[in-house]
Design an enzyme around this catalytic site. Structure first.
Site, mmCIF file in Angstrom:
data_model
loop_
_atom_site.group_PDB
_atom_site.id
_atom_site.type_symbol
_atom_site.label_atom_id
_atom_site.label_comp_id
_atom_site.label_asym_id
_atom_site.label_seq_id
_atom_site.Cartn_x
_atom_site.Cartn_y
_atom_site.Cartn_z
ATOM 1 N N ARG A 1 0.825 -1.218 0.000
ATOM 2 C CA ARG A 1 0.000 0.000 0.000
ATOM 3 C C ARG A 1 0.857 1.264 0.000
ATOM 4 O O ARG A 1 1.923 1.289 0.589
ATOM 5 C CB ARG A 1 -0.859 0.077 1.264
ATOM 6 C CG ARG A 1 -1.883 -1.006 1.401
ATOM 7 C CD ARG A 1 -2.496 -0.873 2.784
ATOM 8 N NE ARG A 1 -3.107 -2.095 3.202
ATOM 9 C CZ ARG A 1 -4.428 -2.263 3.341
ATOM 10 N NH1 ARG A 1 -5.240 -1.283 3.082
ATOM 11 N NH2 ARG A 1 -4.904 -3.411 3.734
ATOM 12 N N GLY B 1 -7.546 7.360 -1.690
ATOM 13 C CA GLY B 1 -7.922 6.787 -2.977
ATOM 14 C C GLY B 1 -7.115 7.289 -4.165
ATOM 15 O O GLY B 1 -7.381 6.914 -5.306
ATOM 16 N N HIS C 1 -14.167 41.273 -9.928
ATOM 17 C CA HIS C 1 -15.175 42.036 -9.186
ATOM 18 C C HIS C 1 -16.164 41.108 -8.491
ATOM 19 O O HIS C 1 -16.469 41.257 -7.304
ATOM 20 C CB HIS C 1 -15.890 42.984 -10.156
ATOM 21 C CG HIS C 1 -16.928 43.819 -9.494
ATOM 22 N ND1 HIS C 1 -18.254 43.451 -9.477
ATOM 23 C CD2 HIS C 1 -16.845 44.962 -8.770
ATOM 24 C CE1 HIS C 1 -18.930 44.351 -8.791
ATOM 25 N NE2 HIS C 1 -18.093 45.285 -8.360
ATOM 26 N N SER D 1 -0.728 50.815 3.263
ATOM 27 C CA SER D 1 -1.531 49.596 3.196
ATOM 28 C C SER D 1 -1.209 48.956 1.847
ATOM 29 O O SER D 1 -1.358 49.594 0.798
ATOM 30 C CB SER D 1 -3.018 49.925 3.291
ATOM 31 O OG SER D 1 -3.750 48.724 3.201
ATOM 32 N N CYS E 1 -4.434 45.232 2.479
ATOM 33 C CA CYS E 1 -5.880 45.216 2.272
ATOM 34 C C CYS E 1 -6.277 44.549 0.972
ATOM 35 O O CYS E 1 -7.433 44.546 0.588
ATOM 36 C CB CYS E 1 -6.448 46.626 2.361
ATOM 37 S SG CYS E 1 -5.837 47.713 1.065
ATOM 38 N N TYR F 1 -1.077 44.683 10.638
ATOM 39 C CA TYR F 1 -2.412 44.091 10.574
ATOM 40 C C TYR F 1 -2.709 43.556 9.172
ATOM 41 O O TYR F 1 -2.036 43.919 8.211
ATOM 42 C CB TYR F 1 -3.492 45.113 10.986
ATOM 43 C CG TYR F 1 -3.674 46.249 9.996
ATOM 44 C CD1 TYR F 1 -4.504 46.112 8.888
ATOM 45 C CD2 TYR F 1 -3.007 47.459 10.165
ATOM 46 C CE1 TYR F 1 -4.661 47.140 7.969
ATOM 47 C CE2 TYR F 1 -3.155 48.488 9.255
ATOM 48 C CZ TYR F 1 -3.987 48.318 8.153
ATOM 49 O OH TYR F 1 -4.127 49.321 7.247
#
Ligand code: PEP
Ligand code: MG
Length: 933
Positions: A127, A136, A489, A820, A887, A907
């Site tokens: 196996r 599988g 979008h 950002s 972001c 962040y």
């Protein structure tokens, strides 16, 4: 699109032609290393910590052996041998083969039987077993060692001719299929012939004579298809099976599986060779699989199924319906009790749910496998919180145990499982936003709204969506597009709204004018039902009932947390996560209701408020269009003055929802023509009016609009007049937006609510661009504060989303108080891949192994990630306390979050419904990697 799971045709490959008597080989490689690990007689060479080398199965077998559990003896050929097999041009080196033969000797001793011995034959299973379970995907061979002589020996020893020949025919079929690559159907056809001839209904109805006939026919199949007789030499069989398992690491479905589950191609599989035990020797034998807890619901219940008088593959093959595992207690009470004891011990030992396989041979229980069980997101939360309550694991273990991505399953509406399974898959697309959606097809946003108003459930089907479709998207159950990638979008907005969405379903041939689409040769008209699963990307034709998740009901305030067990557990996991994470979690949200949802999910700040999305609110588009159409500055200012109170109201709502946490508001970003009707549509309208002989204002207005649309036309709008460039050419827009932000902030400050606005300028590549806009922001902010007699603290920063911005971050940081990273545009501009069109070629890139993953979904650490790292280092070299966030859509992607932890961002900001995923992923990142790694 997922590629077809085609099986490559290869030359037949049996092992070397040496016989049992010539156990030698001529090649040598990786000398001095150990490649084969024995387990048996209560002792194993390996243990649970050797998954890399022995695979999950091999390390589990070793661990169970060491724990004194009843495990049939055997050996594991390591994953390093697999690597060597490929390095040597698909050949197992002589030293590895030699080691295998030595271990075979040990196995024969432990088993008290010999491979190929006529009177007492050892039979083995061969196996696969990689580090990560790939159910599988690779190959298995059972009953190896049988040939025309040993089958008679097996019959004599077991006094069961039926059993011996049933085992032999199974072996020929498996070996023929896996090693010699003969299609299964060739065997199945012959099997059916014999069954038919014998008038048998079930496989088990065939007697020894009939099975001898099957064996003879199978051997004919082998000879006919492979050109040579079925190999009688057991060692040749063993080598062939071993090599076939190594080979199966690279079959098409295993490759696809690894791609989906992010398993490296390089790790290889181990091969486990183990003494066979038989669940098919009669009514005192059985075989089964199970879990120590329910993997679908997480309930603490013994879960599984078994078959009496059967071999392993019968349980999964669905030929016979297995019995629920608790019924084993009635049939074989002692074995059942032992199985319960052992599996309970295993769960305690591994401190996680175990997925196990067992065989009972003549009332004697053998364990064949144990591993941590795969589970649904729902079950993961139940199990982890239960295990902590049972003091089996700590909250830290619980946080590390759950796949962050799986949390999104808990937020999605769910299909009634039976109804979903009853329908076939019509097509697949990119799973952009999870959840079950079922509704009547509509092709425009207006129709969506119209039908939704009539109380209908709709699915918005579009080639692609545009900002103008937002109202239709909002009312739809789900969004389905034919084009676009994971940051198109439809995907971004779908996720932000928590709407099930599938994008890039290229097989949909949509005709908006005919209000229908064709898929798979079937035409689906407006109003007909379509259902899809946004987690898997599967689309089905027809209606399937759904229900909303409890967690969302609590978040929406429609249910109390105290009434929802799953919500309490979910909240517990996230609270634990917060104790371990370093990264702050913010949300991308544009509306007060989205902000409230994000806050309820645990976001403590907004990382991106896309103000242009507010322009699509009810009654606003007309004002925005007037602003764009204005030829003179004073007309533009008049339109902006109308927008001012509306934006101020929005900002007020968002600030309030965020309860004093920072809110980053971005000034207008997209090219202006996105707010205007399409050129082609206007031309058609004008032609129609002219044909009808309509003149006057209506026609003139359309003509004016068309002229302006043509003026605004750009060849590359995403590289065109957008972002900061708009603020520079139309400073009055920046003025209005700043005024709206600061006025709202002053109002709240007066009311005694803390506000921390962060005004963000998009698409900056030159420090002077930012300087220009910052001067406007500071001037207007000072004016407003003076007018209002209130002082509020605000920051001005920028998005780093243009490569030049990243590279010159040290200069930009002289002006910016925060960065950002806009990794959507940064990815687009670094690769030069259009984020809206990547769906067209991404599949081919992945098939050709040019790209592993969609770079718009998971950050490309080697390229785009380096620009982020440069931006961080250079930015902080100028301004030590520079606030750094991200972001782009990557902010909600767990593996990208690991990268952002390493580069030391402050962040991540994700769409509201991704917040739980981000919180958990950030905790795991903090526990698993270090800043600066
Ligand atoms: C970005 O580019 O990563 C970003 C967040 O901005 P947008 O997706 O609105 O272009
Ligand atoms: Mg951007």
């Amino acid at each position: 699109m997922p590629k077809k799971l085609a099986r490559k045709s290869r030359k037949s490959a049996v092992g070397s032609r040496q016989s049992v008597g010539t156990r030698k080989s001529s090649r040598n490689s990786g000398k001095g290393r150990k490649y084969v690990y024995f387990f048996g007689n209560g002792k194993a060479d390996g243990n649970r910590n050797m998954k890399d080398l022995l695979g999950g199965k091999g390390s589990g077998l070793a661990e169970m052996t060491n724990a004194g559990l009843p495990v049939p003896p055997g050996f594991t050929i390591s994953t390093e041998a697999c690597t060597l097999y490929y390095a040597e041009g698909r050949k197992v080196p002589a030293n590895v083969d030699k080691e295998m033969i030595e271990n075979l000797g040990k196995l024969e001793k432990a088993a008290g039987a010999t491979l190929g011995d006529v009177s007492n034959p050892l039979l083995v299973s061969v196996r696969s077993g990689a580090k990560f379970s790939m159910p599988g995907m690779m190959d298995t061979i059972l009953n190896l060692g049988l040939n025309d002589q040993t089958v008679e020996g097996l019959k004599a020893r077991t006094k069961n001719g039926r059993f011996a020949f049933d085992s032999y025919r199974r072996f020929i079929q498996m070996f023929g299929n896996v090693v010699l690559e003969i299609p299964k159907e060739a065997f199945e056809k012959r099997f059916e012939e014999v069954k038919h001839g014998a008038g048998a209904h079930l496989d088990t109805d065939l007697d020894e004579k009939a099975l001898r006939d099957v064996v003879a026919r199978y051997k004919e199949v082998v000879k006919g298809k492979s050109g040579r007789a079925f190999p009688q030499d057991p060692l040749e069989q063993l080598r062939g099976a071993r090599d076939a398992v190594f080979r199966s690491w690279n079959n098409a479905r295993a490759i696809e599986y690894r791609r989906i589950y992010d398993i490296p191609d390089s790790i290889g599989t181990a091969v486990n060779v183990q003494m066979m035990v038989f669940g098919n020797t009669g009514d005192r034998s059985a075989t089964g699989v199970g879990f120590t807890r329910n993997p679908a619901t997480g309930a603490k219940e013994f879960y599984g199924e078994f078959l009496v008088n059967a071999q392993g593959e019968d349980v999964v093959a669905g030929i016979r319906t297995p019995q629920p595992i608790h019924e084993l207690e009635k049939v074989m009470p002692q074995a059942y009790k032992q199985l319960r004891d052992i599996t309970t011990r295993l769960e305690k030992h591994y401190r996680d749910v175990q997925d196990f396989e067992f065989t009972i041979q003549d009332d004697r229980l053998f364990m064949l496998q144990t591993r941590n069980g795969k589970r649904t997101g729902y079950a993961a939360v139940i199990i982890a919180t239960d295990l902590v309550a049972e003091k089996l694991i700590t909250p830290k273990d619980a946080v590390l145990q759950i796949d962050p991505e799986s949390l999104s399953q808990l937020l999605s509406p769910v299909f009634e499982p039976k109804a979903w399974k009853a329908l076939g898959v019509a097509t697949k697309g990119l799973p952009a936003s999870p959840g079950a959606a079922s509704g009547q097809v509509v092709f425009t946003a207006d129709h969506a709204v119209e039908r939704a108003r009539q109380g209908k459930k709709v699915i918005l089907v579009r080639k692609e969506t545009v900002p103008d479709d937002i109202h239709g998207m909002f009312v739809a159950q789900g969004i389905l597009t034919a084009t676009g990638g994971m940051t198109s979008h439809a995907a971004v907005v779908g996720r932000q709204m928590g709407k099930p969405s599938i994008v890039g379903a290229g097989a949909l041939d949509i005709s908006e004018s005919a209000r229908s689409f064709i898929v798979n040769g079937k035409t689906v008209k407006e109003g007909e039902w379509v259902s899809f699963d946004g987690l898997t990307g599967e689309v089905k034709l027809g209606q399937v009932a759904t229900k909303p998740s409890e967690i969302l009901q609590v978040i929406a305030g429609d249910m109390k947390s105290a009434q929802s067990d799953i919500h309490q557990r979910f909240a517990k996991i996230l609270t634990w996560s917060d104790q371990f994470r370093r990264l702050g979690i913010r949300a991308n949200a544009d509306q007060p209701d989205q902000a409230m949802t994000a806050y309820a999910f645990g976001a403590r700040g907004i990382g991106l408020c896309r103000t242009e999305h507010m322009f699509f609110g009810e009654g606003r588009l007309a004002i925005v269009q007037r602003m764009i159409l204005a030829e003179k500055e004073e007309d533009r200012r008049a339109a902006l003055a109308e927008l001012l109170p509306l934006q101020r109201g929005d900002f007020y709502g968002v600030f309030k929802a965020m309860q004093g946490t920072p809110v980053t508001i971005r000034t207008i970003d997209p090219p202006l023509h996105e707010f205007l009707p399409k050129r082609e549509e206007l031309m058609v309208d004008i032609a129609k009016l002219e044909a009808k002989g309509v003149k006057g204002k209506e026609l003139q207005d359309k003509q004016t609009l068309l002229r302006r649309v043509e003026q605004l036309h750009e060849f590359n709008p995403m590289l065109g007049h957008r972002g900061v460039r708009l603020g520079i050419t139309y400073p009055e827009i920046t003025e209005m937006q700043t005024r709206a932000i600061i006025e709202a902030a002053c109002q709240l400050a007066k009311e005694g609510t803390k506000v921390v606005p962060e005004i963000m300028i998009p698409l900056v590549g030159l420090v002077k661009e930012l300087r220009d806009q910052k001067a406007i922001v500071d001037r207007v902010a000072a004016d407003v504060m003076k007018e209002k007699g209130v002082k509020v603290k605000y920051l001005v920063g920028t998005m780093i989303e243009v490569p030049r911005g990243a590279v010159t971050a040290d200069e930009i940081a002289h002006e910016a108080e925060f960065f950002s990273f806009g990794t959507n545009d940064l990815t687009q501009l670094t690769f030069g891949f259009s984020r809206d069109d990547i769906g067209k070629f991404l599949g081919a890139y992945q098939d050709h192994k040019i790209l592993d993953k969609d770079p718009f979904a998971t950050i490309d650490t080697v390229g785009v990630g380096q620009l982020v790292a440069i931006g961080v280092t250079k930015g902080r070299s100028t301004r030590k306390d520079l606030k750094l966030g991200i972001c782009g859509e990557h902010g909600g992607d767990p593996s990208s979050i690991h990268f952002f932890e390493k580069v030391g961002l402050d962040y991540v900001s994700a769409s509201p419904y991704r917040i739980p995923v981000a919180r958990l992923a950030a905790a795991q990142a903090a526990l698993q990697v270090k800043v600066g790694d």
